[in-house]
Every structure is written in structure tokens, then in C-alpha cells.
Design an enzyme around this catalytic site. Structure first.
Site, PDB file in Angstrom:
ATOM      1  N   LYS A  36      -7.499   2.153 -12.616  1.00 32.53           N
ATOM      2  CA  LYS A  36      -6.961   1.959 -11.260  1.00 32.53           C
ATOM      3  C   LYS A  36      -6.825   0.480 -10.928  1.00 32.53           C
ATOM      4  O   LYS A  36      -7.753  -0.296 -11.172  1.00 32.53           O
ATOM      5  CB  LYS A  36      -7.908   2.601 -10.242  1.00 32.53           C
ATOM      6  CG  LYS A  36      -8.060   4.097 -10.410  1.00 32.53           C
ATOM      7  CD  LYS A  36      -9.049   4.654  -9.396  1.00 32.53           C
ATOM      8  CE  LYS A  36     -10.451   4.127  -9.622  1.00 32.53           C
ATOM      9  NZ  LYS A  36     -11.451   4.784  -8.756  1.00 32.53           N
ATOM     10  N   GLY A  59     -13.298   4.593   0.708  1.00 33.64           N
ATOM     11  CA  GLY A  59     -13.216   5.941   0.137  1.00 33.64           C
ATOM     12  C   GLY A  59     -11.945   6.253  -0.640  1.00 33.64           C
ATOM     13  O   GLY A  59     -11.719   7.397  -1.020  1.00 33.64           O
ATOM     14  N   THR A  60     -11.142   5.232  -0.940  1.00 30.57           N
ATOM     15  CA  THR A  60      -9.900   5.510  -1.693  1.00 30.57           C
ATOM     16  C   THR A  60     -10.193   6.092  -3.077  1.00 30.57           C
ATOM     17  O   THR A  60      -9.522   7.028  -3.511  1.00 30.57           O
ATOM     18  CB  THR A  60      -9.046   4.237  -1.882  1.00 30.57           C
ATOM     19  OG1 THR A  60      -9.888   3.195  -2.367  1.00 30.57           O
ATOM     20  CG2 THR A  60      -8.381   3.811  -0.600  1.00 30.57           C
ATOM     21  N   GLY A  61     -11.190   5.524  -3.748  1.00 35.72           N
ATOM     22  CA  GLY A  61     -11.504   5.981  -5.105  1.00 35.72           C
ATOM     23  C   GLY A  61     -11.971   7.433  -5.101  1.00 35.72           C
ATOM     24  O   GLY A  61     -11.569   8.242  -5.948  1.00 35.72           O
ATOM     25  N   THR A  88      -9.625   0.831   3.540  1.00 30.91           N
ATOM     26  CA  THR A  88      -9.516   1.509   2.247  1.00 30.91           C
ATOM     27  C   THR A  88     -10.869   2.098   1.824  1.00 30.91           C
ATOM     28  O   THR A  88     -11.111   2.319   0.643  1.00 30.91           O
ATOM     29  CB  THR A  88      -9.023   0.532   1.162  1.00 30.91           C
ATOM     30  OG1 THR A  88      -9.890  -0.619   1.183  1.00 30.91           O
ATOM     31  CG2 THR A  88      -7.583   0.092   1.394  1.00 30.91           C
TER      32      THR A  88
HETATM   33  N1  LIG Z   1      -3.952  -1.235  -0.072  1.00 31.01           N
HETATM   34  C1  LIG Z   1      -3.575  -0.253  -0.888  1.00 31.01           C
HETATM   35  N2  LIG Z   1      -2.310   0.211  -0.877  1.00 31.01           N
HETATM   36  C2  LIG Z   1      -1.907   1.208  -1.684  1.00 31.01           C
HETATM   37  N3  LIG Z   1      -2.740   1.813  -2.552  1.00 31.01           N
HETATM   38  C3  LIG Z   1      -4.018   1.391  -2.633  1.00 31.01           C
HETATM   39  C4  LIG Z   1      -4.518   0.348  -1.806  1.00 31.01           C
HETATM   40  N4  LIG Z   1      -5.834   0.154  -2.089  1.00 31.01           N
HETATM   41  C5  LIG Z   1      -6.150   1.041  -3.060  1.00 31.01           C
HETATM   42  N5  LIG Z   1      -5.061   1.788  -3.396  1.00 31.01           N
HETATM   43  C6  LIG Z   1      -4.983   2.849  -4.391  1.00 31.01           C
HETATM   44  O1  LIG Z   1      -6.053   3.738  -4.177  1.00 31.01           O
HETATM   45  C7  LIG Z   1      -6.484   4.271  -5.423  1.00 31.01           C
HETATM   46  C8  LIG Z   1      -7.979   4.001  -5.576  1.00 31.01           C
HETATM   47  O2  LIG Z   1      -8.087   2.760  -6.183  1.00 31.01           O
HETATM   48  P1  LIG Z   1      -9.243   1.694  -6.085  1.00 31.01           P
HETATM   49  O3  LIG Z   1      -9.027   0.761  -7.242  1.00 31.01           O
HETATM   50  O4  LIG Z   1      -9.277   1.104  -4.720  1.00 31.01           O
HETATM   51  O5  LIG Z   1     -10.502   2.599  -6.325  1.00 31.01           O
HETATM   52  P2  LIG Z   1     -12.012   2.265  -6.157  1.00 31.01           P
HETATM   53  O6  LIG Z   1     -12.243   0.790  -6.200  1.00 31.01           O
HETATM   54  O7  LIG Z   1     -12.736   3.082  -7.146  1.00 31.01           O
HETATM   55  O8  LIG Z   1     -12.278   2.803  -4.710  1.00 31.01           O
HETATM   56  P3  LIG Z   1     -13.663   2.741  -3.905  1.00 31.01           P
HETATM   57  O9  LIG Z   1     -13.693   1.380  -3.324  1.00 31.01           O
HETATM   58  O10 LIG Z   1     -13.490   3.825  -2.914  1.00 31.01           O
HETATM   59  O11 LIG Z   1     -14.772   2.954  -4.883  1.00 31.01           O
HETATM   60  C9  LIG Z   1      -5.609   3.600  -6.500  1.00 31.01           C
HETATM   61  O12 LIG Z   1      -4.495   4.400  -6.798  1.00 31.01           O
HETATM   62  C10 LIG Z   1      -5.168   2.324  -5.808  1.00 31.01           C
HETATM   63  O13 LIG Z   1      -3.962   1.824  -6.347  1.00 31.01           O
END
Ligand SMILES: Nc1ncnc2c1ncn2[C@@H]1O[C@H](COP(=O)(O)OP(=O)(O)OP(=O)(O)O)[C@@H](O)[C@H]1O
Ligand SMILES: Cc1ncc(CO)c(N)n1
Length: 268
Positions: A176, A209-211, A207
């Protein structure tokens, strides 16, 4: 009875509702899978960070897992926060007996920088849980930790996805790029080739909880029988819309918005 697709999350909690088990269950519900959850740790956290953590006793973890497998169908499952080696051992042993798609989000540190697993447990995770995964969903710092290499370019990301599968033994790896600059691009290596999933980067601080949302959406689609590449494609759409319409709630990084996807833009 209508056929129902059952998705399970094994993870820690977020009382503020944006990440962890709560984000996973919201995602399962929105995507119309029947959601089930096994809690590993209770985490006092909100949009600003982690205030406290309580790991459940391991026998309670085991009992929750047995409560599921002795009674309920599981069509796909995911894991998030599993804090200690002992907990990982119990989860790994249980998953090895289940013959279902397993999405592993190798959660290590929150966005706010708070550690969610013990440092020593990282090696255990790499050797005992990763090989069981149908798909691993690391962000860049997690992949760097697992491989011991720096990831600085898009080429490095693609190489990392392939190396994770080839060296660590999981079925597929979704690298990611949420932590990168520019377009939000992710690369999936499915054991055969690289698939690219790209969206614009949405300008927002919300953002949280995106992951979790992304890996839960992949799990929901896998529970419904979609193949991995299609599941990731639809999950990427879901997480992008959830970020686009994210909520300005709390004093820190606000949560993603699951209703957004329901109201308009919709799945499939
Ligand atoms: N600002 C943004 N705009 C569009 N997509 C985003 C954005 N931030 C994150 N994403 C997408 O969200 C998804 C989760 O990615 P990310 O790399 O943020 O995960 P993560 O770091 O594991 O998340 P977390 O911080 O919740 O543990 C990916 O597809 C990423 O491209
Ligand atoms: C319990 C939990 N799992 C995962 C995340 C994502 O970083 C979080 N903030 N909390």
C-alpha cells in the site's frame, strides 16, 4: 434461507469507532457480509492516539476462536492487531486448521505513532503468521520492517510485493502506498504478476482506520467468493470513497465514512 457470506476479524478495538474491530465490522456490514469478531486487545484510543492497552488473557482468546469454529461458518477472515508472540501462536494454530481465505494486515504501529505489537513479536509474526496468509497488506514501514530493505520508489514497492511473496511464503502481497507522496497507488503481486490499483490522493487529515477498512473490504469480497484481484479492485474503490467523504470528527485524524459508499457511488 438465503445464502450468507460470513467474514471474521481477529483484531484490537477502537472505542472511537474509526479503526480496529469497529472499522472492520462497519465495513463487513456495508458490503453485506455477516460480520463476526474476536477481540485480541482492548485499546483505549481515539483520533489523537492511544491512551492505554489491555491484552485479553490468551485462554480467553482461544475460547473466542473456539466459539466461532465450533458453531459458525467462516468464509474469509482477517487479522489486525495481535500484540504478543503467545497470542500470535494461538491465532496461527487456529487459522492453520481453517481452510479459508486469510487477509493479514500486519499492523505494527498506529498512524499516530503508537506501537500496537511488542517489538520482539515481529519476527514471530513474520515466520508463523505471514506464511498462512492468502494476502498480506503491508504499508511501506511494515514492508520495510518485514524485508529489512528501504522502500523509496514505486519500483521498490513492486519489488517489495514480489519479495514478500517469494521470500516470506504468503499467497499474495498488496503493497500500500498510503504513506507515499502523489497518487494513492498500491501494487498487488498475486504470485504471477503485478496488478496496479490507483486513485487520486485526497487532501484530508482524516485517514484514521484506512488500512483496517481496506483489508476488511478485501475480506468481505473474498467471503462472497470474488477472486483476489477483483476483491482488491472493489475494496480500493470502497476505501477511496470512504476517505473522500471522511468525517471531521475528533481533534486528530478523523475516521473514514462508510455511508458514503452506500449512498451513491456503491459497490459492484
Ligand atoms: N489521502 C488519501 N487519499 C486517497 N487514498 C488514500 C489516502 N490515504 C490513504 N489512502 C489509501 O488507503 C489505503 C490504506 O493505505 P495506508 O497506506 O494508509 O494504510 P495503513 O498505513 O496501513 O493504514 P492505517 O494508518 O490505518 O494503519 C490505500 O489504498 C491508500 O492508498
Ligand atoms: C486496534 C487497532 N488496530 C489497527 C489500527 C490501525 O493503525 C489501530 N489504530 N487500532
Amino acid at each position: 434461507m438465503k445464502n450468507v457470506s460470513c467474514a471474521l476479524t481477529i483484531a484490537g478495538t477502537d472505542p472511537s469507532g474509526g479503526a480496529g474491530i469497529q472499522a472492520d465490522l462497519k465495513t463487513f456490514q456495508e458490503l453485506k457480509s455477516y460480520g463476526m469478531s474476536v477481540i485480541t486487545s482492548v485499546v483505549a484510543q481515539n483520533t489523537t492516539g492511544v491512551k492505554g492497552v489491555h491484552h485479553l488473557p490468551v485462554d480467553m482468546l482461544h475460547e473466542q476462536l473456539e466459539a466461532i469454529s465450533s458453531d459458525m461458518p467462516v468464509h474469509a477472515l482477517k487479522t489486525g492487531m495481535i500484540a504478543t508472540e503467545e497470542m500470535m501462536g494461538i491465532v496461527a494454530e487456529w487459522i492453520a486448521k481453517m481452510n479459508v481465505s486469510y487477509v493479514m494486515d500486519p499492523v505494527m504501529v498506529t498512524q499516530s505513532g503508537d506501537p500496537l505489537i511488542e517489538k520482539d513479536a515481529r519476527l514471530y509474526l513474520k515466520h508463523h503468521l505471514v506464511p498462512l496468509a492468502s494476502v498480506l497488506t503491508p504499508n511501506i514501514p511494515e514492508a520495510e520492517d518485514l524485508l529489512g530493505d528501504k522502500i523509496e520508489t514505486k519500483e521498490d514497492m513492486k519489488q517489495a510485493a514480489a519479495s514478500i511473496v517469494e521470500k516470506l511464503g504468503c499467497g499474495a502481497a498488496l503493497m500500500k502506498g498510503g504513506h507515499f507522496q502523489g497518487e494513492a497507488v498500491d501494487y498487488l503481486f498475486d504470485g504471477d504478476r503485478i496488478h496496479t490499483f490507483q486513485s487520486e490522493r485526497i487532501k484530508t487529515k482524516n485517514t484514521h482506520g484506512t488500512g483496517c477498512t481496506y483489508s476488511a473490504a478485501i475480506t468481505a469480497y473474498l467471503s462472497q467468493g470474488f477472486p483476489i484481484v477483483k476483491a482488491v479492485e472493489m475494496a480500493k474503490y470502497y476505501v477511496t470513497e470512504a476517505v473522500r467523504h471522511s468525517f471531521d470528527l475528533g481533534h486528530g485524524s478523523g475516521p473514514t465514512n462508510h455511508f458514503a459508499v452506500r449512498e451513491g457511488v456503491v459497490n459492484r
